[in-house]
Design a protein around this motif. Structure first.
Motif, PDB file in Angstrom:
ATOM      1  N   VAL A  61      29.186  49.086  48.989  1.00  0.00           N
ATOM      2  CA  VAL A  61      29.727  48.963  50.334  1.00  0.00           C
ATOM      3  C   VAL A  61      30.414  50.257  50.754  1.00  0.00           C
ATOM      4  N   PRO A  62      30.180  50.677  52.000  1.00  0.00           N
ATOM      5  CA  PRO A  62      30.892  51.860  52.479  1.00  0.00           C
ATOM      6  C   PRO A  62      32.346  51.491  52.798  1.00  0.00           C
ATOM      7  N   VAL A  63      33.257  52.279  52.274  1.00  0.00           N
ATOM      8  CA  VAL A  63      34.683  52.051  52.490  1.00  0.00           C
ATOM      9  C   VAL A  63      35.116  52.899  53.694  1.00  0.00           C
ATOM     10  N   PRO A  64      35.940  52.337  54.577  1.00  0.00           N
ATOM     11  CA  PRO A  64      36.378  53.127  55.741  1.00  0.00           C
ATOM     12  C   PRO A  64      37.091  54.418  55.343  1.00  0.00           C
ATOM     13  N   LEU A  65      36.815  55.461  56.077  1.00  0.00           N
ATOM     14  CA  LEU A  65      37.451  56.759  55.863  1.00  0.00           C
ATOM     15  C   LEU A  65      38.514  56.969  56.941  1.00  0.00           C
TER      16      LEU A  65
END
Ligand code: ZN
Length: 103
Positions: A61-65
């Protein structure tokens, strides 16, 4: 902090482990000042089996930056840029600080 980066924007990561990589914003979280960039800042997440007898899964899953870790890539001049605003009447435009065009 205004909504400088929006969904669909192309951004360049300028800090962290994905520094130098580019990607498309798939979600903007203006409240937390974060953006989710497609394919970047990926973390593996273990998902527990829902039913007995099922196997657990590992999903990526892409984690928020933090929005401060990315720079918008101007669709007009193609350069990473800071975003400015121009107000005309009651309309507010985003402008590229490099080429001064509306973005
Ligand atoms: Zn530009």
């Amino acid at each position: 902090m205004g909504v400088k980066i929006k969904k669909g924007d192309q951004v360049l990561v300028i800090a962290g482990k994905d520094r130098g990589r580019k990607g498309k914003v798939i979600q903007a979280l203006p409240k937390g000042g974060r953006v989710v960039v497609e394919g970047l800042n990926i973390r593996k997440k273990h998902v527990r089996p829902k039913k007995e007898g099922e196997k657990g899964q590992v999903v990526e899953v892409p984690v928020p930056l933090p929005v401060s870790d990315v720079k918008l890539i101007c669709p007009k001049c193609g350069k990473p840029t800071r975003v400015g605003y121009k107000i005309e009447g009651n309309k507010k435009y985003r402008i590229c600080k490099k080429c001064n065009r509306e973005i």
